[in-house]
Design an enzyme around this catalytic site. Structure first.
Site, PDB file in Angstrom:
ATOM      1  CG  HIS A   1     -45.723  13.073  15.761  1.00  0.00           C
ATOM      2  ND1 HIS A   1     -46.243  13.821  16.790  1.00  0.00           N
ATOM      3  CD2 HIS A   1     -44.424  13.415  15.675  1.00  0.00           C
ATOM      4  CE1 HIS A   1     -45.277  14.580  17.287  1.00  0.00           C
ATOM      5  NE2 HIS A   1     -44.171  14.352  16.636  1.00  0.00           N
TER       6      HIS A   1
ATOM      7  CE  LYS B   1     -37.764  19.831  13.396  1.00  0.00           C
ATOM      8  NZ  LYS B   1     -38.974  19.780  14.199  1.00  0.00           N
TER       9      LYS B   1
END
Length: 447
Positions: free
Chosen positions: A285, A166
């Site tokens: 994902h 992130k």
């Protein structure tokens, strides 16, 4: 004299067959049906069977050129849903020959392609599928599976640790690679591209791949462990996706990643075949899954998407957390975690498993727990998911006040402490916090 009577006819005359004995080769589906007021459940269930197989709204003369008995889907059982008025579970059996071999895409087009917009139904949800060995054997399945992955990584007897880098968007490739290096150096096994990181103006894919590969090799050299970074190969076209996977292979990295729902099953299966042929692990994902599986009475349950992924191919897949920020009931989650990992899963309605599923020898998929989890969840996660899992801490690593590497250290220490405590026979559910506190004495990063 007319051959048959024109006009609209009831589906249940042809497609509701309560005395049908299901075959071992049938694909079985459990639908949660909410009929419109005034539509009897048998008719609604039969309508689902018809519209997702051979039926149309009237008799057509070409029906005489085929054997409906051989090719029609059949609604063979209906039960009311406890606690809901006007909701039913309709069980439908599809003959194997309705489906193209080795194509998840065709399976879904047939079973859920048309019938969900159907007027006689207020809502429809596919709760579970039974895939017979005769069909699952036409799929390659996961590129490598759990055992081969452990051998490749040389990591045994514990869950694996991951971390999503992130902020997900906006870092330059160089700073991104630096964050990857710090996390891996600190003690994580994997870092991960976020699902929306593809190839944007601020960081093109090739630059990211190069810097991440450098980070991996540097961290491996310093820790003596095998490291990986899920390089997201998802792209706008299949060709571009394969091009990125080839580049990853040339860099010698162990694993790539794909968003299988937004990318589509066709692309995913192509990538899975490439990964097996070239020794790459494949991390999956599930971006977009909530669009399909969030509603309780309409759409598809995630366990169906998970089964489909195991057939299409992936070595890891995100499977909720049971404890973090995203919703997911514990029993249901454990149900599809077993469907991903095990060979043979008994029917168990309390865990949402409507059919006994036999995967015969198809490799398993490692479930990934990710989303709002941090070190205090570690005992619970270790207990719930067991060894064959990847625990992913994004903010839980990068949010550490001292930086990324200490955050990674804290997670690794907590994990090792939990695994050791479990192996010593301690009860993680009861003593979890105590175990973490003890570990804090040895690790300033964790404290």
């Amino acid at each position: 004299s007319v051959g048959f009577k024109a006009g609209v006819k009831d589906y249940r005359l042809t497609y509701y067959t309560p005395d049908y004995e299901t075959k071992d080769t049938d694909i079985l589906a459990a639908f949660r049906v909410t009929p419109q007021p005034g539509v009897p459940p048998e008719e609604a269930g039969a309508a689902v069977a018809a519209e997702s197989s051979t039926g149309t709204w009237t008799t057509v003369w070409t029906d005489g050129l085929t054997s409906l008995d051989r090719y029609k889907g059949r609604c063979y059982h209906i039960e009311a849903v406890v606690g809901e008025e006007n909701q039913f579970i309709a069980y439908v059996a599809y003959p194997l020959d309705l489906f193209e071999e080795g194509s998840v895409t065709n399976m879904f087009t047939s079973i859920v392609g048309n019938v969900f917009g159907f007027k006689a139904l207020r809502a429809l949800r596919l709760e579970d599928l039974r895939i017979p060995p005769a069909y699952s054997k036409t799929f390659q399945g996961p590129p490598h599976g759990i055992q081969v992955e452990r051998d490749k990584l040389n990591k045994y007897g514990r869950p694996l640790l991951g971390c999503t880098i992130k902020p997900k968007l906006g870092l330059s490739a160089k700073n991104y690679g630096r964050a990857v290096y710090e996390c891996l150096r600190g003690g994580l096994d994997f870092t991960k591209d976020d699902e929306n990181v593809n190839s944007q103006p601020f960081m093109r894919w090739r630059d990211r791949f190069l810097f991440c590969a450098e980070a991996i090799y540097k961290a491996q050299a310093e820790t003596g462990e095998i490291k990986g970074h899920y390089l997201n190969a998802t792209a706008g076209t299949c060709e571009e996706m394969i091009k990125r996977a080839i580049f990853a292979r040339e860099l010698g990295v162990p694993i790539v990643m794909h968003d299988y729902l937004t990318g589509g099953f066709t692309a995913n299966t192509s990538l899975a075949h490439y990964c097996r042929d070239n020794g790459l692990l494949l991390h999956i994902h599930r971006a977009m899954h909530a669009v399909i599986d969030r509603q309780k009475n309409h759409g598809m349950h995630f366990r169906v998407l998970a089964k489909a992924l195991r057939m299409s191919g992936g070595d890891h897949i995100h499977a909720g957390t049971v404890v973090g920020k995203l919703e997911g009931e514990r029993e249901m989650t454990l149900g599809f975690v077993d469907l991903l990992r095990d060979d043979f899963i008994e029917k168990d309605r309390s865990r949402g498993i409507f059919f006994t599923q036999d995967w015969v020898s198809m490799p398993g998929v490692i479930p990934v727990a990710s989303g709002g989890i941090h070190v205090w969840h570690m005992p619970a996660l270790t207990e719930i998911f067991g060894d064959d899992s990847v625990l992913q801490f994004g903010g839980g690593t990068l949010g550490h006040p001292w930086g990324n590497a200490p955050g990674a250290v804290a997670n690794r220490v907590a994990l090792e402490a939990c695994v050791q405590a479990r192996n010593e026979g301690r009860d993680l559910a009861q003593e979890g916090n105590e175990i973490i506190r003890e570990a804090c004495k040895w690790s300033p990063e964790l404290a």
